[in-house]
Structure formats: C-alpha cells, structure tokens
Write an enzyme that holds these catalytic residues in place. Structure first.
Site, PDB file in Angstrom:
ATOM      1  N   HIS A 327       0.813  -1.223   0.000  1.00  0.00           N
ATOM      2  CA  HIS A 327       0.000   0.000   0.000  1.00  0.00           C
ATOM      3  C   HIS A 327       0.847   1.274   0.000  1.00  0.00           C
ATOM      4  O   HIS A 327       0.363   2.353  -0.330  1.00  0.00           O
ATOM      5  CB  HIS A 327      -0.905   0.001   1.243  1.00  0.00           C
ATOM      6  CG  HIS A 327      -2.155   0.791   1.100  1.00  0.00           C
ATOM      7  ND1 HIS A 327      -2.237   1.934   0.339  1.00  0.00           N
ATOM      8  CD2 HIS A 327      -3.395   0.619   1.637  1.00  0.00           C
ATOM      9  CE1 HIS A 327      -3.464   2.424   0.417  1.00  0.00           C
ATOM     10  NE2 HIS A 327      -4.181   1.643   1.192  1.00  0.00           N
ATOM     11  N   LEU A 414     -29.653  11.681  -4.245  1.00  0.00           N
ATOM     12  CA  LEU A 414     -28.771  11.424  -3.115  1.00  0.00           C
ATOM     13  C   LEU A 414     -27.400  11.015  -3.638  1.00  0.00           C
ATOM     14  O   LEU A 414     -27.289  10.389  -4.695  1.00  0.00           O
ATOM     15  CB  LEU A 414     -29.328  10.309  -2.232  1.00  0.00           C
ATOM     16  CG  LEU A 414     -30.726  10.525  -1.646  1.00  0.00           C
ATOM     17  CD1 LEU A 414     -31.209   9.258  -0.955  1.00  0.00           C
ATOM     18  CD2 LEU A 414     -30.733  11.702  -0.675  1.00  0.00           C
ATOM     19  N   ASP A 417     -22.222   7.527  -2.358  1.00  0.00           N
ATOM     20  CA  ASP A 417     -21.276   7.226  -1.285  1.00  0.00           C
ATOM     21  C   ASP A 417     -21.835   7.627   0.070  1.00  0.00           C
ATOM     22  O   ASP A 417     -21.718   6.881   1.051  1.00  0.00           O
ATOM     23  CB  ASP A 417     -19.952   7.944  -1.530  1.00  0.00           C
ATOM     24  CG  ASP A 417     -18.983   7.726  -0.386  1.00  0.00           C
ATOM     25  OD1 ASP A 417     -18.600   6.565  -0.159  1.00  0.00           O
ATOM     26  OD2 ASP A 417     -18.630   8.704   0.297  1.00  0.00           O
ATOM     27  N   TYR A 439     -13.657   5.993   9.864  1.00  0.00           N
ATOM     28  CA  TYR A 439     -12.718   6.594   8.910  1.00  0.00           C
ATOM     29  C   TYR A 439     -13.224   6.316   7.503  1.00  0.00           C
ATOM     30  O   TYR A 439     -13.568   5.186   7.168  1.00  0.00           O
ATOM     31  CB  TYR A 439     -11.330   5.974   9.086  1.00  0.00           C
ATOM     32  CG  TYR A 439     -10.338   6.279   7.985  1.00  0.00           C
ATOM     33  CD1 TYR A 439      -9.418   7.310   8.118  1.00  0.00           C
ATOM     34  CD2 TYR A 439     -10.307   5.529   6.814  1.00  0.00           C
ATOM     35  CE1 TYR A 439      -8.496   7.590   7.117  1.00  0.00           C
ATOM     36  CE2 TYR A 439      -9.398   5.802   5.796  1.00  0.00           C
ATOM     37  CZ  TYR A 439      -8.492   6.824   5.948  1.00  0.00           C
ATOM     38  OH  TYR A 439      -7.596   7.102   4.954  1.00  0.00           O
ATOM     39  N   THR A 441     -11.962   7.249   3.396  1.00  0.00           N
ATOM     40  CA  THR A 441     -10.906   7.843   2.586  1.00  0.00           C
ATOM     41  C   THR A 441     -11.457   8.924   1.669  1.00  0.00           C
ATOM     42  O   THR A 441     -12.460   8.729   0.987  1.00  0.00           O
ATOM     43  CB  THR A 441     -10.245   6.769   1.712  1.00  0.00           C
ATOM     44  OG1 THR A 441      -9.825   5.686   2.535  1.00  0.00           O
ATOM     45  CG2 THR A 441      -9.056   7.327   0.962  1.00  0.00           C
ATOM     46  N   THR A 452      -4.338  11.143   0.454  1.00  0.00           N
ATOM     47  CA  THR A 452      -5.644  10.988   1.102  1.00  0.00           C
ATOM     48  C   THR A 452      -5.811  11.960   2.266  1.00  0.00           C
ATOM     49  O   THR A 452      -4.854  12.523   2.785  1.00  0.00           O
ATOM     50  CB  THR A 452      -5.823   9.555   1.656  1.00  0.00           C
ATOM     51  OG1 THR A 452      -4.850   9.313   2.681  1.00  0.00           O
ATOM     52  CG2 THR A 452      -5.694   8.521   0.553  1.00  0.00           C
TER      53      THR A 452
END
EC number: 2.3.1.137
Length: 655
Positions: A327, A414, A417, A439, A441, A452
């Site tokens: 990552h 709407l 996400d 949390y 991102t 991010t």
C-alpha cells in the site's frame, strides 16, 4: 468522488505535474473547530467541556506556534505532508505490513468472459498479463489518459509507482525503490518475476524490442509450471516478506551474507515489472459471491506472493484471479484505473487472444535459486506459522447486493457514497447501541503528490438521524429532515477534504512538528476524546469507496475489534456482506430503511427492499472480537482497550 477520464492523444500522462497546486495548510481555527465537532458523538456534556477547554488552550498556546512552523515548512515544499505520510503511515511501521497494510481484491472476470474452469490458469493469465503490459507501455509512452475530477486535473504521480516498484525492509525504517522510467527518461527494467510452488523465476517480457505475446507468455509460464510439477517444491523464501519488518530486514542481511548471488536475486525481484503468482488454490466464485477469491487474494499462500512488491497478479488453478499490493507507493484508485483499463480490453476481445500464435525463439525463464542454510529454512517455517496464525484471526465476506445501485440512489437525488456511509452508521448504531467512530478515505489528488485525507462520517447529524430511525414515535417527515441534514453534512465534509481543508492530516502535521522540535506531546493528543473519536488510527469502522467499476478491494481493519468496509457502487449493484453476523444483519436492513426514508411519499417502494436483503459492502473483521458473534459477551460496554493499531503513531491510518 466520481472521476472522469479524458481520452486525448494530445495530452501526455504526466505533463501537468509541475502545474498542480501545492497542498494547502488549513487555518488552525477551522481545523480545531472541525475536530471539536467530530468528537461530540462520543462525549457527554462534561467530557466535551473538558475537551473544548483543552482545544482552546492548544489554539492559544503551543498550537499557534506549531501551526506557524508548519506554514514555514509548507513554503519550502509543494507537498508538506508527503515525506511525513510515507514514513509515519508505512515505512516506519515495524509490524508485518503484508498482513496489516497490504490491500487485495478479486478480479471480476467471472462476470463476463472467464467463469471458473479448471485448466484455464495459464491461458487466462497470459491474456491478462499481456493487457497489463500494454498499460505499462502506455505509461512508458505517457499515453495513459489523465484523470480529472470535473475540470480539475488530478495528480498522476502514483501511476509511476504501479510497476517496477518494491519496498525494501530496514532495521528502523523501510525504503521504497522505484525503477520506472518513461521512454524519454531512459531504459526501464522489463522483466517479470513468477512465483510457483515456493520457487522464484524471472524472464524478460520484451524480446528484441517487442513485447511477448500471449502465446509466448504461455510458453514461459508452461515451462515454469511443468518444471515445478516434476520437481520438489522450493523453500518458499517469499514468505519471509510477511515477517515483522525489523526481523525481515535482519534476515535479509543474513541472506545476503550467505552468498553475493542472493543480493542479485533480491534486486532482480525489486526491479521487476510486477510479480505473477501461480497459486494452486481453486476458490469457489460466482458473480454474487467473491468471498473466497478475496480471502485467498488478501491472505492466501505466502510462498507465492512477494509482500513488498507494488503489484502481485495472482492466478488460481481454476482461472480466477486476484490482485495483491503493497500500500505504501499508491492508493487503491490508481490500481483500479489500471485494472479497469485492462479489463475493458479483455472484454472487447471476449477474453481471447486474437493475434498470431507464432512463438519466437526466446530464452527460457531463469530460476532465481537462493543459497539458504538451516537457519533460513527454520525462519521460513516460523514465519509461515506466524502468518497463518494471524490471518486465521480474520473473517471476510464479499457479496453482491443486486436489488438496486447507483442509478436508483441518484434518481432520489442522493449521493451514492453518502448513502452507503449513512447505512453503515445506522447498522452500527442498531447493532451496538452507540455511535461508531469511522474513517472514510478522501482523495487529495487535486494537489501535487496528493494522496488521502480522513472523512469522519460519524457526525452529530448522522447520530440524530440514526436515533430517529429507531424511534417508533418519529414520523417519516422528521426522519427525512434529519436524513437530509446528515447527507448535507457528509457531502460538505467530503468536499472540504478533497479541497485540502480536512483536519486530520493538519493535526498530524502539528504533532510531527512538535516531535521534530523535541517538544512534549501536546495535551490535545493525550485527551481520551482524541482516541475515542478514532484519532491515532483507532477508528472502529475503517471504510473506503473503491469507485464505480467492477473492481473493489480490501485491507484489514485498523483495530482488533474493528470492521473494514470497502465497497464499489455500480449502476445496478454493489458489493455486500454475509448476513450471518449482527452488524451484517443490521446493515442489510438499513439500506431499505434508508431508501424508504428518502421517499416517504412513496411508501409502496419500500416493499421492493425486503429486510432480509444482503448489505452492499465488503466486510473484513477479526473473529476474536466480541463485536462479531452476538454471543453472551459484554460487547455493549463503553470502554474498550485498543490493541494492535493503537501501537502505531497517531494518525497512522493507512487506507
């Protein structure tokens, strides 16, 4: 954020990098105000007053001094966070990053060209590899489309890290090595590394200036597979990359001391385009159930993946596939863009190679045979035992929710996400009877080398709406008003974060300035409210939208008692979780309720969304935790010790 990809042959992939704006430093008072707002759901009035006093002292005292030093740092760097973030969130970690930080996800090819079928591993791998190599070629020639959000050009630097990139372990800090070059910059390594049955092979993907075709790739992979079938398995040296970082660094140095050729082999792996993993597993898979592919992709056989490589392309024996990535060099959206591009070409060609079947006279693959002794063999076995023990502590489910998708949500005006995030908040509240620090991102790629920022979806507006949904005396009109307020709040937060006006990375910068100056940790970061609201990487819900394509992926939760939700939203479906556990059951019921609340004037619509529907997300969580099984455990207690990720530096949120 929905990205738009502009197809233009006149633009070069990296041409706008030098013109991107620098990452801004938000105003101190604005960040602290947002922080105070974010802790409210987790504090009573007395606790909040205490935290408010701490914040005021910080703002008028040491915080003002630290903020000024941060502004000075930002004057000399186009991205004041970049180096800090890479180190604190990734390279300084001493835990196993392969287990705790890497990301993985299933290939969706079973939905169109490639249903599971034994005997297709090599054939499909070759077509997939060829289209992936073509994307590498596009990047080399700077012909990969530039991504935009609206009219804003997005930073493309992460795409340079997709290929020819590898993390190297260090005693106290790892390093990140990138060997990619564009054509104008010079020569670039062009070989692939193949892992099979604990053995390591390499061959060049370019011969006499031309890329190997799928038939030629098939010749190479078949050579490797037949050799591994007829000879004993190798020692499984790649498993060492799953070790804790300092331990792996020490073993690596010892390995190099045994034979200089070992260093040459390691460097060859580091420089390679990417790793091809031939995995003997045959995971069950349907277009509605990706669970086993996802599990084996994220936490499968450690001897056939190099955990430090930026990209491992895993091919299972039944023709299914998965991606597995370190990552640290990039975030998921860069990978998904590449995978989606390759998938589009695969679909256009019906999953077949339609070119010439001619195979040139190319060199056979080279086996990278490491010199090992009993100490290394013992360490490989110990590392594998540790790996399997740790990954057995994870439960994962990955399903498709097909009742509706983005199209219907947007028809209700709407944001898709936000819709999912509020469903998550409602599910957690219904399951645990309290708000869940969360949390999400947000991308900051509008800025130079942006990565991010943290959105904190558990707002007071979301909590008030959750309460109304469980209050039988509340009317649909009241729920609707509260829901719209929660949507508006979340949408504002997302926009602020994407525009460099989030607060979590700002607070991180202030903390790191204090550390660099040798100052005591400011009181703000030692306040219990900071941890309770998720600060320091203590978010119980770790979530990320992986876009609007067929691809999605996941990583482990931030804390041992946490949940990880990673979801892709398509026009007609989403990813979903198994419904056997309490939170999953609640999430499945939350989506219909959310849609019904959005349209109370049309109550008949709610009949389309039965309560037993699956939820739309990928879910990953540790089985040891009492939050999962709904047995007679004290999972409603207010105070929970935070093991695991709480040992990381504050804000080490690696999503």
């Amino acid at each position: 954020m929905e990205k738009q990809v502009l197809e233009s042959s006149e633009e070069r992939t990296f041409q706008y990098q030098d013109s991107l704006p620098p990452l801004p430093v938000p105003p101190l008072d604005e960040s602290l105000s947002k922080y105070l707002d974010s802790v409210k759901p987790f504090l009573n009035q007395e606790e909040y007053q205490r935290t408010e006093d701490i914040v005021k002292r910080f703002e008028n005292g040491i915080g003002k001094e630290l903020h000024q030093k941060l502004l000075e740092r930002a004057k000399t760097r186009r991205n004041w966070l970049e180096d800090w973030w890479l180190n604190v969130a990734y390279l300084d970690l001493r835990i196993s990053t392969q287990i705790n930080c890497n990301m993985g996800g299933p290939g969706p090819y079973i939905e169109h060209c490639w249903p599971p079928k034994e005997g297709t591993q090599i054939e499909r791998a070759c077509v997939n590899i060829w289209h992936t190599l073509k994307y590498w070629e596009l990047l080399r020639e700077e012909k990969a489309p530039i991504e935009r959000s609206g009219n804003a050009v997005l930073d493309m630097s992460q795409f340079r890290m997709l290929f020819n990139t590898c993390k190297v372990p260090g005693i106290t800090r790892d390093s990140l090595c990138n060997y990619f070059k564009t054509v104008t910059e010079g020569e670039c390594p062009s070989h692939l590394v193949v892992l099979c049955r604990g053995r390591v092979f390499a061959f060049d993907a370019v011969h006499e200036g031309n890329m190997l075709t799928p038939p030629e790739l098939s010749r190479q992979l078949t050579f490797i597979q037949r050799r591994c079938d007829s000879e004993p398995d190798g020692p499984g040296l790649p498993a060492l990359t799953s070790n804790e970082r300092t331990k792996w660094a020490e073993i690596r140095e010892y390995l190099i001391s045994l034979d200089p050729k070992n260093l040459a082999h390691l460097e060859k792996i580091q420089q390679s385009l990417f790793v091809v993993s031939l995995d003997d597993s045959s995971p069950h898979a349907t277009p509605e159930d990706y669970t086993e592919i996802t599990r084996l992709g994220l936490a499968g056989d450690p001897t056939v993946r190099w955990g430090d490589k930026s990209y491992n392309s895993i091919f299972f024996s039944n023709g299914t596939s998965s991606a597995f990535c370190d990552h640290s060099p990039f975030d998921a959206m860069a990978l998904i863009t590449m995978l989606s591009s390759a998938e589009q070409k695969i679909i256009e060609n019906e999953g077949k190679w339609k070119g010439s079947d001619k195979v040139r006279d190319i060199p056979c693959p080279e086996e990278l045979v490491f010199t090992v002794d009993q100490k290394i063999i013992n360490e490989i076995e110990r590392t594998k035992e540790m790996y399997y023990e740790k990954v057995s502590d994870l439960q994962l489910a990955c399903y498709a929710f097909t009742s509706f998708g983005k199209a219907l949500i947007k028809k209700r005006k709407l944001h898709p996400d936000t819709f999912v995030q509020l469903a998550l908040q409602l599910a957690y509240y219904k399951c645990h009877g309290r708000p869940g620090c969360c949390y999400e991102t947000a991308m900051t790629r509008r800025f130079y080398h942006g990565r991010t920022e943290t959105i904190r979806p558990c707002t007071m507006e979301a909590v008030e709406w959750c309460k109304s949904m469980l209050d039988h005396s509340a009317t649909n009109y009241e729920r609707l008003q509260l829901m719209h307020a929660a949507f508006a709040k979340h949408n504002r937060m997302r926009k602020d974060c994407e525009n460099g006006r989030g607060f979590d990375r700002h607070l991180l910068g202030l903390l790191l300035i204090a550390q660099e100056q040798g100052l005591p940790v400011p009181e703000l970061f030692e306040d219990p409210a900071f941890t309770a609201s998720g600060g320091g990487g203590n978010f119980v819900l770790s979530t990320s939208l992986t876009g609007y394509t067929r691809f999605s992926g996941c990583a482990v939760p931030m804390v041992h008692h946490g949940y990880g939700f990673f979801y892709a939203i398509r026009d007609d479906r989403r990813k979903e979780t198994d419904r056997l556990q309490p939170l999953e059951q609640q999430l499945g019921g939350s989506l219909p309720g959310l849609t019904a609340a959005a349209a109370p004037w049309d109550t008949s619509r709610s009949g389309i969304f039965p309560q037993h529907n699956y939820s739309p997300l990928k879910l990953l969580f540790p089985s040891r935790c009492c939050l999962i099984f709904g047995k007679k455990t004290h999972h409603t207690q207010d105070k929970i010790h935070l093991p695991g990720r709480s040992l990381l530096p504050p804000f080490a949120c690696v999503k």
